[in-house]
Design a protein around this motif. Structure first.
Motif, PDB file in Angstrom:
ATOM      1  N   GLN A   1      40.432  37.128  44.212  1.00 44.71           N
ATOM      2  CA  GLN A   1      41.109  37.439  45.475  1.00 44.71           C
ATOM      3  C   GLN A   1      40.518  38.690  46.122  1.00 44.71           C
ATOM      4  O   GLN A   1      40.348  38.743  47.342  1.00 44.71           O
ATOM      5  N   VAL A   2      40.220  39.673  45.314  1.00 47.90           N
ATOM      6  CA  VAL A   2      39.632  40.914  45.838  1.00 47.90           C
ATOM      7  C   VAL A   2      38.294  40.591  46.502  1.00 47.90           C
ATOM      8  O   VAL A   2      38.001  41.031  47.614  1.00 47.90           O
ATOM      9  N   GLU A   3      37.511  39.767  45.818  1.00 49.60           N
ATOM     10  CA  GLU A   3      36.203  39.343  46.341  1.00 49.60           C
ATOM     11  C   GLU A   3      36.362  38.602  47.669  1.00 49.60           C
ATOM     12  O   GLU A   3      35.672  38.892  48.649  1.00 49.60           O
ATOM     13  N   LEU A   4      37.294  37.657  47.706  1.00 46.54           N
ATOM     14  CA  LEU A   4      37.519  36.885  48.936  1.00 46.54           C
ATOM     15  C   LEU A   4      37.921  37.788  50.093  1.00 46.54           C
ATOM     16  O   LEU A   4      37.601  37.522  51.246  1.00 46.54           O
ATOM     17  N   ALA A   5      38.618  38.851  49.776  1.00 45.21           N
ATOM     18  CA  ALA A   5      39.082  39.768  50.822  1.00 45.21           C
ATOM     19  C   ALA A   5      38.032  40.829  51.156  1.00 45.21           C
ATOM     20  O   ALA A   5      38.281  41.722  51.968  1.00 45.21           O
ATOM     21  N   GLY A   6      36.870  40.726  50.529  1.00 46.88           N
ATOM     22  CA  GLY A   6      35.784  41.656  50.868  1.00 46.88           C
ATOM     23  C   GLY A   6      35.765  42.935  50.062  1.00 46.88           C
ATOM     24  O   GLY A   6      34.965  43.829  50.319  1.00 46.88           O
TER      25      GLY A   6
ATOM     26  N   LYS B   1      41.231  51.799  46.940  1.00 47.95           N
ATOM     27  CA  LYS B   1      42.338  51.518  47.863  1.00 47.95           C
ATOM     28  C   LYS B   1      43.594  51.115  47.112  1.00 47.95           C
ATOM     29  O   LYS B   1      44.706  51.422  47.526  1.00 47.95           O
ATOM     30  N   VAL B   2      43.395  50.406  46.001  1.00 50.57           N
ATOM     31  CA  VAL B   2      44.536  49.833  45.274  1.00 50.57           C
ATOM     32  C   VAL B   2      44.304  49.936  43.772  1.00 50.57           C
ATOM     33  O   VAL B   2      43.186  49.758  43.300  1.00 50.57           O
ATOM     34  N   ILE B   3      45.387  50.214  43.028  1.00 45.18           N
ATOM     35  CA  ILE B   3      45.386  50.031  41.572  1.00 45.18           C
ATOM     36  C   ILE B   3      46.391  48.918  41.290  1.00 45.18           C
ATOM     37  O   ILE B   3      47.526  48.968  41.768  1.00 45.18           O
ATOM     38  N   VAL B   4      45.955  47.913  40.563  1.00 43.50           N
ATOM     39  CA  VAL B   4      46.864  46.817  40.219  1.00 43.50           C
ATOM     40  C   VAL B   4      47.469  47.084  38.845  1.00 43.50           C
ATOM     41  O   VAL B   4      46.743  47.317  37.877  1.00 43.50           O
ATOM     42  N   LEU B   5      48.782  47.071  38.782  1.00 43.40           N
ATOM     43  CA  LEU B   5      49.484  47.190  37.498  1.00 43.40           C
ATOM     44  C   LEU B   5      50.163  45.861  37.204  1.00 43.40           C
ATOM     45  O   LEU B   5      50.753  45.250  38.101  1.00 43.40           O
ATOM     46  N   ASN B   6      50.083  45.421  35.962  1.00 40.79           N
ATOM     47  CA  ASN B   6      50.682  44.147  35.576  1.00 40.79           C
ATOM     48  C   ASN B   6      51.279  44.335  34.184  1.00 40.79           C
ATOM     49  O   ASN B   6      50.631  44.110  33.174  1.00 40.79           O
ATOM     50  N   SER B   7      52.517  44.777  34.169  1.00 35.97           N
ATOM     51  CA  SER B   7      53.200  45.077  32.913  1.00 35.97           C
ATOM     52  C   SER B   7      54.616  44.513  32.959  1.00 35.97           C
ATOM     53  O   SER B   7      55.384  44.914  33.830  1.00 35.97           O
ATOM     54  N   PRO B   8      54.947  43.566  32.073  1.00 34.02           N
ATOM     55  CA  PRO B   8      54.148  42.932  31.037  1.00 34.02           C
ATOM     56  C   PRO B   8      52.943  42.192  31.615  1.00 34.02           C
ATOM     57  O   PRO B   8      53.013  41.689  32.719  1.00 34.02           O
TER      58      PRO B   8
ATOM     59  N   PHE C   1      45.928  41.554  49.626  1.00 35.58           N
ATOM     60  CA  PHE C   1      44.526  41.986  49.581  1.00 35.58           C
ATOM     61  C   PHE C   1      43.863  41.739  50.932  1.00 35.58           C
ATOM     62  O   PHE C   1      43.096  42.570  51.428  1.00 35.58           O
ATOM     63  N   MET C   2      44.176  40.612  51.541  1.00 31.49           N
ATOM     64  CA  MET C   2      43.589  40.290  52.848  1.00 31.49           C
ATOM     65  C   MET C   2      44.061  41.274  53.912  1.00 31.49           C
ATOM     66  O   MET C   2      43.331  41.593  54.850  1.00 31.49           O
ATOM     67  N   ALA C   3      45.289  41.728  53.785  1.00 28.19           N
ATOM     68  CA  ALA C   3      45.863  42.609  54.803  1.00 28.19           C
ATOM     69  C   ALA C   3      45.378  44.051  54.663  1.00 28.19           C
ATOM     70  O   ALA C   3      45.444  44.829  55.612  1.00 28.19           O
TER      71      ALA C   3
END
Ligand SMILES: *Cc1c(COP(=O)(O)O)cnc(C)c1O
Length: 387
Positions: free
Chosen positions: A130-135, A165-172, A107-109
C-alpha cells in the motif's frame, strides 16, 4: 500488455501462491491441515447475524453516506469512549470496506513521493504494498524472537529521518502476535509527536490479548494518530468487509474524498449488523470472551508443541498467530514450508513476505484437534529426518 509503472512495482503475494498450492494438494484428495488462515474459524455471534437478516427485511438496499451511516459512526464513537477512554465525534470516523481500505485511503491521502513509512518487521504483507502504491517508501525496523518480536525504541528512533511521515504500529501484531507494553507504546508515540510524525495504529486485534494489555496509541497523541479498526477479527466477520478509522477531521475528510470516488462506501447490511455488534455490548463481549478462551488453549498447545519439536517460537500474547523458526527443516523458509506441506501435509505461510527469514506463520484460528494433528505430523516428519 503495457501495464502501469505503479502496478508493476507491486509484487504478487507469495502467501497467496502458497495457499493455492495447499488447496491444489487438498484437491488431489490429500488431507491437509491448513494453518494458513488469517481469519477466525468461528461462526459470528448470532445476534449480529440476526441483525443482518432484519436489515434485509427492513429494506436496507440503498447507498449509505460515503463515510458510513450515522448510526455506525455513533456506535464507533461510543466504543472508543467506553473501551478506550477516547473521545471522538462522528465526523472523525470513516467506515470503509475493511480495515484494509481504511489504511489504503490513509496512505493515499497522506503520502507524497519519497515520504517514508516506518514498519516493524515481520509485518503484515499489505503495508509495504500500500505504501508503494501511494508513492511512499518503506523503512523497516527488525524485531527478534528473543524479544518476543517487541521492537526497541532506539531502533525505531534510528529508522526515523526527516522524510518520515508515518510510523505504523500493530499491537497485537499479525504475523507475530506481539503485544507492546504500554510504556513502549507511549514512548514511541511521544517520540513521533515530537517530530510531527503520524502514528497509524492498526488495532484490528485489540480484543485478542491474552496476557498484558492493549494500549491505544491514540491515548498519547490523538491529533496525530489514525486508528485502524474493524469487525473482521473480533466478530469473525472477515467476509462482510467492515472496517473503521478514527482520527483528526481533516485526514478523515481527505480519506472520504478518495473513498467517495472508489467504492462509494461500505455495504449497507453489513454496516447495520456491525452497529448492532458494537451496541449490544454484553452479548458481543460474551462472544469475544468465548473465542479468547479457545484461542489461549490452542496457542498454548501449539507453542509448547512447536518448541518441543525444535521449531522454536516465543509465546505470542495476542492475535492468533505463532511465528516459528523452521531452520531445523530447511534454512530457506519457503523450502521448509514446502517440505511441511508436501511431506507432512501441514500448511503454513513462509515468512518471506513478512520479512521474517527462516520463519513461518502458524495460524491457530483452527480447531485444537487440527493443531494436535499438525504437531503429530511435523513430529513424524522430523523423526524421519527429512533434511
Ligand atoms: C485482518 C487485518 C486487517 C484488516 O482486515 P480487514 O478484513 O480488511 O478489516 C488489518 N491489519 C491487519 C494486521 C490484519 O491482520
Amino acid at each position: 500488455m503495457q501495464l502501469s509503472e505503479r502496478i508493476k512495482r507491486v509484487k504478487g503475494s507469495s502467501t497467496v501462491a502458497f495457499n493455492t498450492k495447499a488447496k491444489e494438494l487438498a484437491r488431489t484428495g490429500v488431507n491437509v491441515v491448513a494453518m494458513t488462515a488469517g481469519e477466525p474459524d468461528f461462526q459470528p455471534p448470532e445476534h449480529v447475524l440476526e441483525a443482518a437478516r432484519q436489515g434485509i427485511e427492513s429494506g436496507l438496499t440503498k447507498y449509505t453516506p460515503g463515510e458510513g451511516t450515522v448510526e455506525l459512526r455513533e456506535a464507533v464513537c461510543a466504543k472508543f469512549e467506553r473501551e478506550n477512554g477516547l473521545s471522538y465525534k462522528p465526523d472523525q470516523i470513516i467506515v470503509s470496506t475493511g480495515g484494509k481500505q481504511v489504511l489504503y485511503n490513509a496512505f493515499m491521502a497522506i503520502l507524497n513521493p519519497g515520504d517514508e513509512v516506518v514498519l516493524m518487521a515481520p509485518y503484515w504483507v499489505s503495508y509495504p504494498a500500500q505504501v508503494e502504491l501511494a508513492g511512499g517508501k518503506t523503512v523497516t525496523v527488525a524485531t527478534h524472537p528473543k524479544d518476543g518480536f517487541v521492537p526497541e525504541l532506539d531502533a525505531i528512533r534510528e529508522a526515523v529521518t526527516a522524510k518520515t511521515k508515518v510510523i505504523v504500529l500493530n499491537s497485537p501484531s499479525n504475523p507475530t502476535g506481539a503485544v507492546y507494553p504500554p510504556g513502549l507504546v507511549k514512548d514511541i508515540v511521544e517520540m513521533a509527536a515530537e517530530r510531527d510524525i503520524w502514528i497509524f495504529a492498526d488495532d484490528l486485534y485489540e480484543h485478542l490479548v491474552y496476557e498484558g494489555e492493549f494500549t491505544p496509541a491514540a491515548r498519547y497523541a490523538q491529533d496525530k494518530t489514525l486508528i485502524i479498526h474493524g469487525a473482521s477479527k473480533a466478530y469473525a466477520l472477515t467476509g462482510w468487509r467492515i472496517g473503521y478509522g478514527a482520527g483528526p477531521r481533516d485526514l478523515i475528510k481527505a480519506m472520504n474524498r478518495l473513498q467517495s470516488h472508489s467504492t462509494s462506501g461500505a455495504n449497507s447490511l453489513a454496516q447495520h449488523a456491525v452497529t448492532v455488534a458494537l451496541n449490544e455490548v454484553e452479548k458481543t463481549r460474551a462472544f469475544i470472551e468465548l473465542t479468547k478462551k479457545a484461542y489461549v488453549e490452542r496457542r498454548d498447545t501449539l507453542v509448547v508443541g512447536l518448541n518441543k519439536l525444535g521449531l522454536t517460537a516465543p509465546t505470542p500474547q495476542g492475535a492468533f498467530y505463532v511465528m516459528a523458526d523452521l531452520t531445523a527443516i530447511h534454512k530457506d523458509e519457503t523450502e521448509a514450508a514446502l517440505v511441511l506441506l508436501e511431506k507432512a501435509h501441514v500448511g503454513v505461510v513462509p515468512g518471506t513476505d513478512f520479512d521474517a527469514p527462516g520463519q513461518a506463520r502458524f495460524s491457530y484460528a483452527t480447531s485444537l484437534e487440527n493443531i494436535e494433528e499438525a504437531l503429530e505430523r511435523i513430529g513424524a516428519l522430523l523423526d524421519s529426518n527429512v533434511s
